[in-house]
Motif scaffolding. Structure first.
Motif, PDB file in Angstrom:
ATOM      1  N   ASN A  66      26.920  18.926  32.386  1.00 37.51           N
ATOM      2  CA  ASN A  66      26.535  20.260  31.928  1.00 37.51           C
ATOM      3  C   ASN A  66      27.399  20.722  30.759  1.00 37.51           C
ATOM      4  O   ASN A  66      26.908  21.307  29.795  1.00 37.51           O
ATOM      5  N   THR A  67      28.694  20.472  30.857  1.00 40.18           N
ATOM      6  CA  THR A  67      29.617  20.850  29.779  1.00 40.18           C
ATOM      7  C   THR A  67      29.239  20.143  28.485  1.00 40.18           C
ATOM      8  O   THR A  67      29.186  20.763  27.413  1.00 40.18           O
ATOM      9  N   CYS A 116      35.024  21.186  23.861  1.00 40.84           N
ATOM     10  CA  CYS A 116      34.199  19.990  23.747  1.00 40.84           C
ATOM     11  C   CYS A 116      33.371  20.024  22.465  1.00 40.84           C
ATOM     12  O   CYS A 116      33.249  19.020  21.762  1.00 40.84           O
ATOM     13  N   PRO A 149      30.468  15.843  34.948  1.00 34.69           N
ATOM     14  CA  PRO A 149      30.422  17.102  34.172  1.00 34.69           C
ATOM     15  C   PRO A 149      29.496  17.036  32.957  1.00 34.69           C
ATOM     16  O   PRO A 149      29.887  17.338  31.836  1.00 34.69           O
ATOM     17  N   ASN A 151      25.909  21.596  27.096  1.00 32.82           N
ATOM     18  CA  ASN A 151      26.101  22.920  26.504  1.00 32.82           C
ATOM     19  C   ASN A 151      26.764  22.803  25.137  1.00 32.82           C
ATOM     20  O   ASN A 151      26.448  23.570  24.211  1.00 32.82           O
ATOM     21  N   GLU A 159      33.820  15.242  39.034  1.00 34.45           N
ATOM     22  CA  GLU A 159      34.547  16.408  39.542  1.00 34.45           C
ATOM     23  C   GLU A 159      34.732  16.264  41.046  1.00 34.45           C
ATOM     24  O   GLU A 159      33.903  16.706  41.831  1.00 34.45           O
ATOM     25  N   ASP A 164      38.747  19.730  29.026  1.00 31.15           N
ATOM     26  CA  ASP A 164      38.680  20.033  30.451  1.00 31.15           C
ATOM     27  C   ASP A 164      37.233  20.196  30.917  1.00 31.15           C
ATOM     28  O   ASP A 164      36.324  20.427  30.122  1.00 31.15           O
ATOM     29  N   PHE A 165      37.031  20.099  32.230  1.00 30.09           N
ATOM     30  CA  PHE A 165      35.711  20.105  32.848  1.00 30.09           C
ATOM     31  C   PHE A 165      34.784  21.213  32.347  1.00 30.09           C
ATOM     32  O   PHE A 165      33.616  20.975  32.075  1.00 30.09           O
ATOM     33  N   LYS A 166      35.297  22.439  32.230  1.00 28.26           N
ATOM     34  CA  LYS A 166      34.454  23.584  31.887  1.00 28.26           C
ATOM     35  C   LYS A 166      34.647  24.080  30.448  1.00 28.26           C
ATOM     36  O   LYS A 166      34.119  25.118  30.071  1.00 28.26           O
ATOM     37  N   ASP A 167      35.382  23.334  29.658  1.00 27.46           N
ATOM     38  CA  ASP A 167      35.733  23.787  28.311  1.00 27.46           C
ATOM     39  C   ASP A 167      34.643  23.420  27.302  1.00 27.46           C
ATOM     40  O   ASP A 167      34.773  22.467  26.534  1.00 27.46           O
ATOM     41  N   VAL A 168      33.577  24.193  27.292  1.00 26.88           N
ATOM     42  CA  VAL A 168      32.456  23.930  26.391  1.00 26.88           C
ATOM     43  C   VAL A 168      32.879  24.086  24.932  1.00 26.88           C
ATOM     44  O   VAL A 168      32.542  23.257  24.079  1.00 26.88           O
TER      45      VAL A 168
END
Length: 208
Positions: free
Chosen positions: A48-49, A167, A46, A52, A114, A160-164
């Motif tokens: 990308n997260t 993060c 992950p 970002n 992932e 979490d994986f998508k929690d920009v």
């Protein structure tokens, strides 16, 4: 991993770290706050997260060192976002050199791939990270084994994986935190993962 039923006849011994690996560590002082990732990074990680999140923080004195091989798509994305000045790529290094970067970091990055069983992934890297005493930010499942160990030992935190946004806030909390000393002392709970102690646990189980 966490199972709904535990068999009293079954004992689980985790991976761990070898303290002898850390005898010749050379810690280098960083000019800017430095996040270090060690190991291979394929497309299923992950990243990308993380990128970002870093993009929101690019106005800060922040550097990221990637020790190991990184997938070409991530390198292209870093260039597309014009973040290349923040990143340093060392390529593959010896284990000792990788440890030197790890112990010199202000923050360590742990990425959980992932995949279908991502909550059960527990690499040997997490134990070396914890032994360094450097805070860890993990991007992965919140109900995963890695997140559980970091939480229980106090060695780091997970988003979490998508929690920009989460993060970003997590990196900010470390970036702006004022410490009297850069490295925190490894907590006693991390000693549980010292391979000498794990071997003793195995010996005790065999001799029950």
């Amino acid at each position: 991993s966490k199972y709904p039923q535990e068999d009293p006849k079954v004992s689980v011994i985790s991976n761990g770290y070898d303290p002898d690996d850390f005898k010749n560590i050379q810690i280098k002082k960083n000019k800017n706050f430095t996040i270090v990732y060690t190991g291979t990074m394929s497309e299923i990680y992950p990243m990308n997260t993380f990128m970002n999140a870093v993009e929101y923080l690019k106005e800060n004195d922040l550097n990221i060192t990637i020790v190991g091989n990184i997938h070409e798509s991530f390198v292209k994305l870093i260039q597309k976002k014009e973040l290349q000045d923040m990143f340093k790529f060392t390529g593959r290094l010896s284990h000792q050199e990788a440890l030197n970067h790890m112990f010199s970091a202000d923050l360590l990055l742990l990425l959980i791939p992932e995949t279908k069983n991502s909550n059960e992934i527990l690499t040997g890297k997490i134990f070396e990270y914890m032994a360094s005493g450097v805070p860890i930010i993990c991007i992965g499942p919140l109900d995963g084994d890695a997140a559980y160990i970091l939480d229980q030992t106090g060695a780091g935190k997970t988003c979490d994986f998508k929690d920009v946004a989460g993060c970003t806030k997590l990196i900010q909390s470390y970036l702006f935190e004022q410490r009297e000393e850069k490295h925190i002392s490894p907590l006693k709970m991390t000693e549980v993962f010292n391979r000498q102690n794990l071997t003793k646990s195995l010996f005790d189980i065999i001799n029950k």
